[in-house]
Design a protein around this motif. Structure first.
Motif, PDB file in Angstrom:
ATOM      1  N   PHE A   1      -3.388   5.630 -22.104  1.00 13.76           N
ATOM      2  CA  PHE A   1      -3.268   5.158 -20.735  1.00 13.76           C
ATOM      3  C   PHE A   1      -2.271   4.007 -20.648  1.00 13.76           C
ATOM      4  O   PHE A   1      -2.119   3.225 -21.595  1.00 13.76           O
ATOM      5  CB  PHE A   1      -4.613   4.674 -20.194  1.00 13.76           C
ATOM      6  N   GLY A   2      -1.633   3.890 -19.503  1.00 11.81           N
ATOM      7  CA  GLY A   2      -0.798   2.729 -19.244  1.00 11.81           C
ATOM      8  C   GLY A   2      -1.654   1.560 -18.790  1.00 11.81           C
ATOM      9  O   GLY A   2      -2.880   1.659 -18.675  1.00 11.81           O
ATOM     10  N   VAL A   3      -1.031   0.424 -18.506  1.00 10.16           N
ATOM     11  CA  VAL A   3      -1.749  -0.749 -17.998  1.00 10.16           C
ATOM     12  C   VAL A   3      -2.052  -0.524 -16.516  1.00 10.16           C
ATOM     13  O   VAL A   3      -1.175  -0.160 -15.743  1.00 10.16           O
ATOM     14  CB  VAL A   3      -0.908  -2.023 -18.184  1.00 10.16           C
ATOM     15  N   LYS A   4      -3.285  -0.745 -16.138  1.00  9.44           N
ATOM     16  CA  LYS A   4      -3.706  -0.395 -14.781  1.00  9.44           C
ATOM     17  C   LYS A   4      -3.697  -1.601 -13.846  1.00  9.44           C
ATOM     18  O   LYS A   4      -3.821  -2.753 -14.263  1.00  9.44           O
ATOM     19  CB  LYS A   4      -5.103   0.219 -14.794  1.00  9.44           C
ATOM     20  N   ALA A   5      -3.565  -1.290 -12.581  1.00  6.69           N
ATOM     21  CA  ALA A   5      -3.792  -2.265 -11.514  1.00  6.69           C
ATOM     22  C   ALA A   5      -4.971  -1.761 -10.697  1.00  6.69           C
ATOM     23  O   ALA A   5      -5.157  -0.554 -10.532  1.00  6.69           O
ATOM     24  CB  ALA A   5      -2.557  -2.417 -10.641  1.00  6.69           C
ATOM     25  N   GLU A   6      -5.763  -2.675 -10.189  1.00  3.98           N
ATOM     26  CA  GLU A   6      -6.893  -2.313  -9.343  1.00  3.98           C
ATOM     27  C   GLU A   6      -6.572  -2.722  -7.910  1.00  3.98           C
ATOM     28  O   GLU A   6      -6.226  -3.878  -7.654  1.00  3.98           O
ATOM     29  CB  GLU A   6      -8.185  -2.995  -9.805  1.00  3.98           C
ATOM     30  N   ILE A   7      -6.669  -1.772  -6.990  1.00  2.00           N
ATOM     31  CA  ILE A   7      -6.435  -2.054  -5.572  1.00  2.00           C
ATOM     32  C   ILE A   7      -7.805  -2.125  -4.899  1.00  2.00           C
ATOM     33  O   ILE A   7      -8.559  -1.154  -4.890  1.00  2.00           O
ATOM     34  CB  ILE A   7      -5.562  -0.968  -4.920  1.00  2.00           C
ATOM     35  N   LYS A   8      -8.111  -3.271  -4.301  1.00  2.00           N
ATOM     36  CA  LYS A   8      -9.466  -3.546  -3.819  1.00  2.00           C
ATOM     37  C   LYS A   8      -9.665  -3.152  -2.359  1.00  2.00           C
ATOM     38  O   LYS A   8      -8.756  -3.243  -1.528  1.00  2.00           O
ATOM     39  CB  LYS A   8      -9.775  -5.049  -3.951  1.00  2.00           C
ATOM     40  N   ASN A   9     -10.915  -2.726  -2.069  1.00  2.00           N
ATOM     41  CA  ASN A   9     -11.446  -2.584  -0.706  1.00  2.00           C
ATOM     42  C   ASN A   9     -10.548  -1.790   0.237  1.00  2.00           C
ATOM     43  O   ASN A   9     -10.116  -2.296   1.278  1.00  2.00           O
ATOM     44  CB  ASN A   9     -11.717  -3.975  -0.108  1.00  2.00           C
ATOM     45  N   ILE A  10     -10.308  -0.534  -0.115  1.00  2.00           N
ATOM     46  CA  ILE A  10      -9.542   0.359   0.753  1.00  2.00           C
ATOM     47  C   ILE A  10     -10.546   1.119   1.617  1.00  2.00           C
ATOM     48  O   ILE A  10     -11.487   1.719   1.108  1.00  2.00           O
ATOM     49  CB  ILE A  10      -8.686   1.342  -0.068  1.00  2.00           C
ATOM     50  N   ASN A  11     -10.329   1.112   2.942  1.00  2.00           N
ATOM     51  CA  ASN A  11     -11.378   1.627   3.831  1.00  2.00           C
ATOM     52  C   ASN A  11     -10.908   2.758   4.746  1.00  2.00           C
ATOM     53  O   ASN A  11     -11.420   2.909   5.858  1.00  2.00           O
ATOM     54  CB  ASN A  11     -11.976   0.494   4.663  1.00  2.00           C
ATOM     55  N   SER A  12      -9.945   3.575   4.297  1.00  2.00           N
ATOM     56  CA  SER A  12      -9.608   4.790   5.043  1.00  2.00           C
ATOM     57  C   SER A  12      -8.933   5.772   4.100  1.00  2.00           C
ATOM     58  O   SER A  12      -8.328   5.376   3.095  1.00  2.00           O
ATOM     59  CB  SER A  12      -8.696   4.495   6.242  1.00  2.00           C
ATOM     60  N   PHE A  13      -9.046   7.061   4.434  1.00  2.00           N
ATOM     61  CA  PHE A  13      -8.422   8.089   3.597  1.00  2.00           C
ATOM     62  C   PHE A  13      -6.907   7.906   3.575  1.00  2.00           C
ATOM     63  O   PHE A  13      -6.264   8.063   2.536  1.00  2.00           O
ATOM     64  CB  PHE A  13      -8.754   9.487   4.125  1.00  2.00           C
ATOM     65  N   ARG A  14      -6.340   7.584   4.731  1.00  2.00           N
ATOM     66  CA  ARG A  14      -4.887   7.419   4.818  1.00  2.00           C
ATOM     67  C   ARG A  14      -4.426   6.230   3.986  1.00  2.00           C
ATOM     68  O   ARG A  14      -3.404   6.303   3.299  1.00  2.00           O
ATOM     69  CB  ARG A  14      -4.482   7.229   6.282  1.00  2.00           C
ATOM     70  N   PHE A  15      -5.202   5.139   4.032  1.00  2.00           N
ATOM     71  CA  PHE A  15      -4.818   3.966   3.258  1.00  2.00           C
ATOM     72  C   PHE A  15      -4.942   4.216   1.759  1.00  2.00           C
ATOM     73  O   PHE A  15      -4.147   3.694   0.965  1.00  2.00           O
ATOM     74  CB  PHE A  15      -5.671   2.764   3.656  1.00  2.00           C
ATOM     75  N   VAL A  16      -5.948   5.000   1.346  1.00  2.00           N
ATOM     76  CA  VAL A  16      -6.073   5.353  -0.073  1.00  2.00           C
ATOM     77  C   VAL A  16      -4.798   6.041  -0.546  1.00  2.00           C
ATOM     78  O   VAL A  16      -4.214   5.687  -1.584  1.00  2.00           O
ATOM     79  CB  VAL A  16      -7.284   6.283  -0.307  1.00  2.00           C
ATOM     80  N   GLU A  17      -4.351   7.017   0.235  1.00  2.00           N
ATOM     81  CA  GLU A  17      -3.163   7.780  -0.154  1.00  2.00           C
ATOM     82  C   GLU A  17      -1.903   6.914  -0.133  1.00  2.00           C
ATOM     83  O   GLU A  17      -1.108   6.929  -1.076  1.00  2.00           O
ATOM     84  CB  GLU A  17      -3.010   8.976   0.793  1.00  2.00           C
ATOM     85  N   LYS A  18      -1.747   6.134   0.929  1.00  2.00           N
ATOM     86  CA  LYS A  18      -0.530   5.321   1.061  1.00  2.00           C
ATOM     87  C   LYS A  18      -0.491   4.199   0.031  1.00  2.00           C
ATOM     88  O   LYS A  18       0.564   3.895  -0.536  1.00  2.00           O
ATOM     89  CB  LYS A  18      -0.438   4.750   2.480  1.00  2.00           C
ATOM     90  N   ALA A  19      -1.644   3.567  -0.239  1.00  2.00           N
ATOM     91  CA  ALA A  19      -1.690   2.480  -1.218  1.00  2.00           C
ATOM     92  C   ALA A  19      -1.340   2.987  -2.611  1.00  2.00           C
ATOM     93  O   ALA A  19      -0.587   2.344  -3.355  1.00  2.00           O
ATOM     94  CB  ALA A  19      -3.073   1.832  -1.220  1.00  2.00           C
ATOM     95  N   LEU A  20      -1.873   4.144  -2.967  1.00  2.00           N
ATOM     96  CA  LEU A  20      -1.585   4.706  -4.289  1.00  2.00           C
ATOM     97  C   LEU A  20      -0.133   5.157  -4.398  1.00  2.00           C
ATOM     98  O   LEU A  20       0.497   4.987  -5.446  1.00  2.00           O
ATOM     99  CB  LEU A  20      -2.535   5.861  -4.585  1.00  2.00           C
ATOM    100  N   GLU A  21       0.405   5.746  -3.327  1.00  3.22           N
ATOM    101  CA  GLU A  21       1.814   6.135  -3.355  1.00  3.22           C
ATOM    102  C   GLU A  21       2.703   4.924  -3.619  1.00  3.22           C
ATOM    103  O   GLU A  21       3.613   4.977  -4.441  1.00  3.22           O
ATOM    104  CB  GLU A  21       2.208   6.799  -2.034  1.00  3.22           C
ATOM    105  N   TYR A  22       2.424   3.842  -2.909  1.00  2.00           N
ATOM    106  CA  TYR A  22       3.232   2.637  -3.096  1.00  2.00           C
ATOM    107  C   TYR A  22       3.063   2.092  -4.511  1.00  2.00           C
ATOM    108  O   TYR A  22       4.053   1.735  -5.178  1.00  2.00           O
ATOM    109  CB  TYR A  22       2.842   1.552  -2.091  1.00  2.00           C
TER     110      TYR A  22
END
Length: 486
Positions: A218-239
């Motif tokens: 595995f590579g080094v991970k980042a944790e993205i906290k408190n995502i509260n919509s399906f669209r934001f999950v997708e957009k946050a991960l894409e970025y």
């Protein structure tokens, strides 16, 4: 370092590795370890007591219903239910954590293993689960509109949560969004969480890293906290995937950190460097006894489980002869599935009911930002309208007007048709007179049709329907026109 367009990245060079930690607020009437209510939207700090605000000397008591809800979810996800589990103290300091620690589960969670099946672009994929454990929520820090101060609302402190932790099996932002949708559907079917993401009842932390394609480590991970919509999950991960690949391509290195999604800029922002689990100094909660789950009790919960989305989807396909697309839509929400089956029980043709629900009904609900639980139109009313179409009383075109009137007024289709004089004209003699009139007025178009311009049939049908105000039976109109124009 510039962030390039995700679609332009060489996806054959890197692979994303994603795991989600989904936090689901359980629909219990009281909190995890005290009797305070869990109702959303109450006056700040009005739903608190010495236990949930961490006063010295108080003792927590486990909410049995919350344990039952965790077991229900674990059984639905094919987890192994632990006969012996216990709570632990997760120690960290933050203003919205009044005790200075969170009561959670660590080395002995309630549920282990299991999986969630998703379908992305027609391909089925299984996402493994690491665990489902129980914990209490923290309070809420309020920064907006407070000047140079921040306030703390402890109404949420102690609210029962399940944390559903996936294995790092997700490989794309789209898979992550579908996984979240499936989790939401399951917990809503089970009645253990309302899935209201705007109110924070369902949210997730996303762990994401990238690695060269073919690399096992595995590579080094980042944790993205408190995502509260399906669209934001997708957009946050894409970025975040773009950001990490850009750093690696520029010769840099990823640091392990916690980041926040900023929807106003569509970017993730660094929050803090990530602490390892041992920095939380977990140890068994001394004020709570271990949970010993009786096998008979677990079996009783298993027997009470409802038909879940995947099983219902397969049944809708086999029992009602529906396409997969229809079945996916109809089983996405328990309320939608129940509404459909009630319409079929009232006599509606399954495919016709599905079509009207997917297009017309969904459109009207979306216009008013309503969900199926708030639908003013009853299943039996749709069935009644479809009968009028089947027996030739109204045409499909008129039915759209009738449908909207049912939705707006609550009146049945029969009453609306009689009240507005919408009964379809099927009398051949009456329609034939109008057909003759249209052909006579459009001699040139009639000759072009006879010369082979078949597309003009639509023109003639339109003219007849115009003169009859849409009431003429379309099939009778078509038959008469072709007969007289041949």
């Amino acid at each position: 370092m510039s962030i390039r367009n995700y679609k332009e990245l060489d996806i054959m060079t890197y692979e994303a590795v994603i795991g989600l930690e989904v936090h689901a607020q359980m629909m219990t009437e009281s909190k995890m370890f005290c009797g305070c209510p869990t109702k959303f939207g109450s006056e700040p700090n009005s739903q608190t007591c010495p236990v949930c605000i961490g006063m010295p000397g108080v003792l927590p008591v486990i909410n049995r219903k919350a344990v039952e809800f965790a077991v229900r979810t674990g059984l639905a996800a094919d987890c192994t239910i632990s006969s012996y589990s216990r709570f632990a103290r997760k120690n960290y300091f933050y203003p919205d954590l009044p005790k200075g620690y969170q009561i959670s589960q660590y080395e002995l969670p309630m549920c282990e293993g299991g999986h969630i099946d998703i379908v992305v672009d027609g391909v089925k994929k299984r996402v493994g689960l690491t665990r489902i454990h129980m914990e209490e929520d923290a309070g809420k820090n309020i920064h907006e509109g407070t000047g140079n101060y921040s306030f703390v609302d402890l109404n949420r402190a102690g609210t029962p949560l399940m944390e559903i932790v996936s294995e790092p099996d997700i490989r794309s932002p789209k898979e992550a969004a579908e996984y979240m949708k499936k989790i939401r559907a399951i917990v809503r079917y089970l009645g253990v969480c309302d899935g209201n993401m705007e109110q924070g009842s369902l949210r997730c932390d996303a762990n994401v890293s990238v690695r060269p394609l073919g690399q096992k480590e595995f590579g080094v991970k980042a944790e993205i906290k408190n995502i509260n919509s399906f669209r934001f999950v997708e957009k946050a991960l894409e970025y975040e995937i773009k950001r990490q690949i850009g750093i690696l391509d520029d010769g840099g290195r990823i640091i392990q950190e916690t980041r926040l999604w900023d929807p106003s800029t569509n970017t993730t922002q660094s929050m803090r460097t990530k602490e390892e689990a041992h920095d939380y100094r977990y140890f068994p909660e001394p004020d709570l006894v271990p949970i010993v789950a009786d096998e008979k009790w677990i079996d009783e919960i298993r027997d009470s489980l409802p038909e879940l989305p995947d099983a219902k989807r397969e049944r809708f396909i086999s029992e009602y002869g529906l396409p997969e697309y229809d079945a996916d839509f109809l089983t996405s929400e328990k309320a939608i599935a129940q509404w459909f089956e009630d319409a079929v029980k009232a006599g509606a043709n399954p495919k016709a009911a599905s079509n009207w629900m997917m297009v017309e009904l969904t459109g009207l609900l979306n216009e008013e930002n309503k969900n199926m639980d708030e639908c003013p139109l009853k299943p039996v009313q749709l069935a009644g309208m479809l009968r009028l179409i089947d027996n030739g009383t109204i045409s499909g075109k008129i039915a759209k007007t009738v449908f909207e009137e049912i939705y707006k007024t609550g009146k049945d289709a029969d009453a609306i048709v009689k009240e507005k004089g919408l009964i379809q004209i099927s009398d051949t003699g009456e329609i034939e007179k109008i057909v003759d009139e249209v052909i006579a007025k459009n001699h040139a178009e009639a000759e072009r049709f006879r010369a082979g311009d078949e597309k003009l049939i639509g023109f003639f049908v339109g003219q007849v329907m115009k003169l009859t105000k849409g009431k003429a039976n379309p099939q009778v109109v078509n038959d008469l026109l072709r007969k007289k124009l041949s």
